[in-house]
Design a protein around this motif. Sequence first.
Motif, PDB file in Angstrom:
ATOM      1  N   VAL A  99       0.763  -1.107   0.101  1.00  0.00           N
ATOM      2  CA  VAL A  99       0.069   0.108   0.033  1.00  0.00           C
ATOM      3  C   VAL A  99       0.833   1.136   0.149  1.00  0.00           C
ATOM      4  O   VAL A  99       0.579   2.035  -0.660  1.00  0.00           O
ATOM      5  CB  VAL A  99      -0.813   0.058   1.117  1.00  0.00           C
ATOM      6  CG1 VAL A  99      -1.499   1.153   1.332  1.00  0.00           C
ATOM      7  CG2 VAL A  99      -2.144  -0.852   0.891  1.00  0.00           C
ATOM      8  N   ILE A 100       2.041   1.244   0.658  1.00  0.00           N
ATOM      9  CA  ILE A 100       2.699   2.576   0.742  1.00  0.00           C
ATOM     10  C   ILE A 100       3.559   2.463  -0.437  1.00  0.00           C
ATOM     11  O   ILE A 100       3.733   3.862  -1.014  1.00  0.00           O
ATOM     12  CB  ILE A 100       3.776   2.208   1.782  1.00  0.00           C
ATOM     13  CG1 ILE A 100       3.179   2.242   3.351  1.00  0.00           C
ATOM     14  CG2 ILE A 100       4.967   3.262   1.834  1.00  0.00           C
ATOM     15  CD1 ILE A 100       4.314   2.136   4.277  1.00  0.00           C
ATOM     16  N   THR A 101       3.814   1.498  -1.165  1.00  0.00           N
ATOM     17  CA  THR A 101       4.467   1.389  -2.575  1.00  0.00           C
ATOM     18  C   THR A 101       3.583   2.021  -3.664  1.00  0.00           C
ATOM     19  O   THR A 101       3.763   2.927  -4.248  1.00  0.00           O
ATOM     20  CB  THR A 101       4.951  -0.028  -2.718  1.00  0.00           C
ATOM     21  OG1 THR A 101       5.688  -0.723  -1.985  1.00  0.00           O
ATOM     22  CG2 THR A 101       5.672  -0.081  -4.382  1.00  0.00           C
ATOM     23  N   LEU A 102       2.247   1.590  -3.589  1.00  0.00           N
ATOM     24  CA  LEU A 102       1.395   1.990  -4.583  1.00  0.00           C
ATOM     25  C   LEU A 102       0.880   3.277  -4.347  1.00  0.00           C
ATOM     26  O   LEU A 102       0.552   4.188  -5.142  1.00  0.00           O
ATOM     27  CB  LEU A 102       0.334   0.914  -4.570  1.00  0.00           C
ATOM     28  CG  LEU A 102      -0.750   1.139  -5.738  1.00  0.00           C
ATOM     29  CD1 LEU A 102       0.099   1.420  -7.123  1.00  0.00           C
ATOM     30  CD2 LEU A 102      -1.710  -0.054  -5.898  1.00  0.00           C
ATOM     31  N   GLY A 103       0.792   3.675  -2.881  1.00  0.00           N
ATOM     32  CA  GLY A 103       0.238   4.947  -2.484  1.00  0.00           C
ATOM     33  C   GLY A 103       1.097   6.305  -2.544  1.00  0.00           C
ATOM     34  O   GLY A 103       0.547   7.292  -2.618  1.00  0.00           O
ATOM     35  N   THR A 104       2.144   6.136  -2.562  1.00  0.00           N
ATOM     36  CA  THR A 104       3.202   7.054  -2.024  1.00  0.00           C
ATOM     37  C   THR A 104       3.107   8.259  -3.234  1.00  0.00           C
ATOM     38  O   THR A 104       2.945   9.392  -2.907  1.00  0.00           O
ATOM     39  CB  THR A 104       4.692   6.665  -1.894  1.00  0.00           C
ATOM     40  OG1 THR A 104       4.540   5.918  -0.765  1.00  0.00           O
ATOM     41  CG2 THR A 104       5.672   7.773  -1.968  1.00  0.00           C
TER      42      THR A 104
END
Lengths: 306, 340
Positions: A177-182
């Motif tokens: 999620v961090i990877t995709l949301g950043t």
Amino acid sequence: MFQFIVRRLLQLIPVLLGVTILVFSLMHLSPGNPAHIIAGESAPKDTVEQIEERLGLNDPILVQYGNFLKDVVTLDFGNSWRTSLPVSEELWPKFWVTFELSVYSTIFSIFLGLIAGIISAVRQYSVADVSIMLVALFGLSMPNFWLGLMLMQWFSINLGWLPATGWGSAEQIVLPVITLGTMGAAVIARMTRSSMLDVVTQDYIRTARAKGLSERLVIYKHALKNALIPVVTVVGLQFGSLLAGAVLTESVFAINGMGKLIVDRILARDFPTVQAAVLVIAVIFVLVNLLVDISYKFLNKRIDLD
Amino acid sequence: MSEEIILDIKDLRTSFFTEDVEVKAVDGVSFKLPKGKTIGIVGESGSGKSITALSILRLLEHPGKIVGGEINFKDKDLTKASDREIRDIRGNEISMIFQEPMTSLNPVYTVGQQIRETLKVHQGLGKEQGTKKGVELLELVGIPSPKKRITQYPHELSGGMRQRVMIAMALACNPELLIADEPTTALDVTIQAQILEIINDLQDRFDMSVIMITHDMGVVAETCDYVAVMYGGKVVEYADVKTIFKEPKHPYTVGLLNSIPRHDVDVDELEPIRGNVPSPNDMPKGCRFAPRCPFATDLCYEELPSLDKVSDDNQVRCWIYSERWDGDPEVKVNGPERTS
Ligand SMILES: Nc1ncnc2c1ncn2[C@@H]1O[C@H](COP(=O)(O)OP(=O)(O)OP(=O)(O)O)[C@@H](O)[C@H]1O
Ligand code: SF4
Ligand SMILES: [Mg+2]
């Protein structure tokens, strides 16, 4: 409002028709005979021909397209050429994984982006603002697979805090999620900041202050609601690139979602599965945009949807 | 002026600090406003009218700052009031309406929401009472079918209607002082007259004091009791309205009067004042008006005149009325011949 939604849904028809044409031609124009791949490298010629016949690959191209359209209309995409399972059965579990990944990432982006953007705008040129904008610039320019690999390196391999692969448990969700949301968070933060800075110089903000409202009300009631209008558009657009980013993120974290499915099945020339998957993504994309337009209507009463 | 003074501004200085230069937008403005009266602040664009008004309510935007002087409202010096105190005064005891009715209302909230907000903050009125009072207020400023209007968004209203809403909002808490910053400039002529009439009428009804900012001497004639003429961040003439029109003393005031269109004079006989307002960061050393003044002498260019009483009803900032005047001793600064 109801009329508007119905009309927008009807407008989906030509859009989706276009998508079917596009995905169908891309698949059929790409090199490599599916029958060959299905039959295997060293299969005898007549096996290949049999398969071609069974899959209808010898029919005129328009007939093939017609059959595909029929599948679309009846929502029955037949069986996968790869696994012979019904396409819908193949698709749904993968779809949910990607859907969850996208939704969590979007929520993460919006939440983080809005908070960071507001802080930045309210404390323009402060240390907080400068740091936030620096981090945002970093987040914006970092390719998401690289961010994924870095996170994995630190948090999974070096620190051992979070699992490196898979999807489902709370721990597994964090890094993807961090990877995709950043990237989205960075875009939203920058947009929110510039939009807020623009809004706070508007005359109606001066009016709000002149009425004796507290700074909190001025910012969070009068400025924010106006500032959100352009941000909503960005969120909608962001969702499009999110779907693309999901494919990469899924492969970095070995998540078994739509992205991985599409990549695998393109290589396998599994036409029905790829076509259905792309179509589903297109529908989602268009529906999200509809949602964006509706939230627009709620935020900005000046836009007449009728 | 022996009446009760509601606002007493003394030597107000407001500057903008941009890239190491101090732009003195308001440079030592003083005036007094008796209760229930209207003072007009007139002057061309850029003379510091709005900044004076915004300073009173401390609504200056960065990098603007009050750097000196006093703003005594009743017993309180607003330049020293706390944020909390000033917020309690804004929209409550002192209200302000602005030049731009089209953009001064928040586009994403209804008229009702915006009026109720003021009533809630200052009087704690809830939604129901707020709406009731809101409808009354809209009625008061002459908005037809107020019950319907109160539910509408600003974009559904014309400019004149929006300005009425602004006035209604400003009057919500019966302010003692209304600051109207060019309330009619953006509106067409017939609407202008209506808006001024509403303000005049409500002023009488509620014994409100008004600061009327305008660059239109016609508006001054219609609404004001006193006039402060501003030029280059300073008051150059200060008098009651009759005196200003009958015996204007400052060459700039005369210039302003000469540029009013009148029905008894052809438009092409109007004499606009030649030249432009100097920008605050390159003000002439002496009298700010010297480069445009037909009477300017060396003294004018060298030294700034002070604002002095030249008659019982008139204060003027001009060397002509001083003993040190070094120009033609017989000089006559004549205003336009007025028939009415
Ligand atoms: N944000 C700002 N930054 C720098 N200088 C400013 C700023 N706002 C105003 N000023 C300066 O203050 C001066 C006075 O401005 P002000 O708005 O009071 O003029 P005004 O008399 O109200 O004119 P108008 O008739 O155009 O409204 C301007 O000439 C400008 O140079
Ligand atoms: S002081 Fe001199 S320049 Fe200034 S207005 Fe008077 S005569 Fe003109
Ligand atoms: Mg102004």
